[in-house]
Write an enzyme that holds these catalytic residues in place. Structure first.
Site, PDB file in Angstrom:
ATOM      1  N   HIS A   1      36.605  16.290  93.758  1.00  0.00           N
ATOM      2  CA  HIS A   1      38.009  16.547  93.439  1.00  0.00           C
ATOM      3  C   HIS A   1      38.930  15.537  94.130  1.00  0.00           C
ATOM      4  O   HIS A   1      38.831  15.302  95.324  1.00  0.00           O
ATOM      5  CB  HIS A   1      38.350  17.970  93.884  1.00  0.00           C
ATOM      6  CG  HIS A   1      39.651  18.475  93.372  1.00  0.00           C
ATOM      7  ND1 HIS A   1      39.901  18.654  92.029  1.00  0.00           N
ATOM      8  CD2 HIS A   1      40.786  18.858  94.021  1.00  0.00           C
ATOM      9  CE1 HIS A   1      41.117  19.131  91.870  1.00  0.00           C
ATOM     10  NE2 HIS A   1      41.683  19.251  93.061  1.00  0.00           N
TER      11      HIS A   1
ATOM     12  N   SER B   1      45.277  17.758  90.215  1.00  0.00           N
ATOM     13  CA  SER B   1      45.037  19.120  90.693  1.00  0.00           C
ATOM     14  C   SER B   1      46.183  20.037  90.253  1.00  0.00           C
ATOM     15  O   SER B   1      46.443  20.156  89.060  1.00  0.00           O
ATOM     16  CB  SER B   1      44.852  19.110  92.209  1.00  0.00           C
ATOM     17  OG  SER B   1      44.294  20.330  92.661  1.00  0.00           O
TER      18      SER B   1
ATOM     19  N   ASP C   1      33.262  17.937  90.923  1.00  0.00           N
ATOM     20  CA  ASP C   1      34.436  18.779  91.154  1.00  0.00           C
ATOM     21  C   ASP C   1      34.141  20.207  90.705  1.00  0.00           C
ATOM     22  O   ASP C   1      33.616  20.431  89.608  1.00  0.00           O
ATOM     23  CB  ASP C   1      35.624  18.213  90.370  1.00  0.00           C
ATOM     24  CG  ASP C   1      36.942  18.911  90.654  1.00  0.00           C
ATOM     25  OD1 ASP C   1      36.952  19.874  91.451  1.00  0.00           O
ATOM     26  OD2 ASP C   1      37.960  18.490  90.076  1.00  0.00           O
TER      27      ASP C   1
END
Length: 382
Positions: free
Chosen positions: A356, A232, A324
């Protein structure tokens, strides 16, 4: 009132604690005994959080903040300036309340981990993970520098998800991991996080030529095998550091579900305007001086962004998840890297039916196991 103007109007007040995360700052520790790694979920108990869990006050002062908890709520605490749940809420009083990424698991000898402050001025620290080397005390291990995620506003090296995952990865891959505990926005707006991660990377590299600062790195680190990874926001940082490192230092980078955005919706972003609005607010909170969603820091394939051929590593793998929100951004990054003329080896790995950073909360599922197996093979150069 804009977020930027709100920040600039705040009076100088102390933060919650030294590192701006609403908890005590990390401290240097001495070398600890190395033992066999236990199952990560049983490694350590979380530190109990206080009532105003993660709450701090903003300040314009550049000095290190002094320890203090948020005071008893006042009328100003009822007025919300910015609501970014489930991450955080900012109140008119300046108090920040975080809901995720504030729990801390302490480093402990049972999993061969320890925390080391690398910059007393900022409080920036690293958490090291050393796999069991009792039988081969002179063995040199690849060094993985890891950057945690959290949108630049939450999480830390001691959070359960990251501590447990990296403990498992170190044990299975046989790598020495250095996880960077960088400062968070909005108390420390970008580029503070980038600066801290760059400093952490340079600190690791300094062990290859200078005096032995950290015994674990000096005794067990193979500095011909330095790798970077992050998920991320940490995937974003991985790209940032790899673009700015000296050539020939980094063997490979593993960019996981990278936090990249853009002004023009792509893929599943087109049908999710609410999510776009949320991430636009989140990015502007983290980077109040940003040019917007086409700032090269958040959109590395935007017009005018540094060409990806400048990535300073030999190998790269980009992981994306089919469910995601950011999946298309990861694909675009991979495609741009391949087309840039970069001379390394690149691979895109996509897992369907998952979202995610799914791998941080599910270690035993088939897809999580397959993902870790792939990551370990990459780290070993297989």
């Amino acid at each position: 009132m804009s977020v930027a103007s709100f920040f600039s109007s705040l009076p100088a007040r102390p933060f919650g604690y030294k590192d701006g995360r609403g908890r005590t700052g990390m401290v240097s520790t001495t070398d600890i005994g190395r033992r066999m790694v236990k199952p990560p979920v049983l490694a350590c108990r979380p530190i109990e959080s206080n009532t105003y869990h993660g709450s701090v006050f903003l300040t314009k002062s550049s000095r290190s903040p002094s320890p203090s908890l948020s005071p008893t709520p006042t009328a100003l605490d009822d007025e919300i300036v910015l609501d970014l749940k489930p991450f955080l809420i900012i109140y008119k009083s300046g108090r920040i309340e975080r809901f995720l990424g504030t729990t801390v698991i302490p480093a402990c000898p049972e999993v061969a981990t320890k925390d080391v402050v690398i910059d007393p001025a900022t409080g920036v620290s690293v958490r090291l993970y050393l796999p069991n080397v009792v039988d081969l005390p002179s063995k040199k291990l690849p060094v993985l520098v890891y950057f945690h995620g959290g949108g630049f506003v939450i999480e830390n090296t001691g959070s359960p998800n990251y501590h447990n995952y990296l403990t498992l990865l170190a044990a299975k891959a046989g790598v020495l991991i250095v996880s960077i505990n960088y400062r968070l926005a909005p108390e420390y707006p970008l580029p503070a996080s980038y600066d801290d991660c760059m400093a952490g990377f340079n600190w690791v590299v300094s062990h290859s030529a200078g005096p032995a600062l950290e015994p674990w790195l000096a005794q067990h680190g193979d500095f011909s095998q330095i790798l970077l990874s992050g998920d991320s926001a940490g995937g974003n940082v991985t790209h940032y550091v790899a673009m700015r490192a000296d050539a020939g230092v980094i063997e490979g980078v593993a960019i996981v579900h990278p936090y990249f955005l853009g002004s023009e919706p792509v893929g599943n972003e087109i049908n999710d305007p609410a999510n776009i609005e949320f991430h636009d607010k989140l990015w502007r909170l983290a980077a109040p001086d940003t040019e917007g969603l086409d700032d090269p820091l958040i959109n590395p394939v935007a017009p005018g962004a540094p060409i990806l051929a400048g990535l300073k590593c030999k190998r790269a793998v980009v992981f994306v998840a089919g469910n995601d929100f950011l999946v298309e951004r990861g694909r675009m990054y991979y495609e741009a890297l391949v087309k840039s003329g970069w001379g390394g080896e690149a691979e895109l790995v996509q897992h369907e039916g998952v979202g995610h950073v799914f791998h941080l909360s599910d270690y035993s599922g088939d897809i999580s196991v397959a993902m870790m197996t792939k990551l370990i093979a990459f780290l070993k150069g297989e």
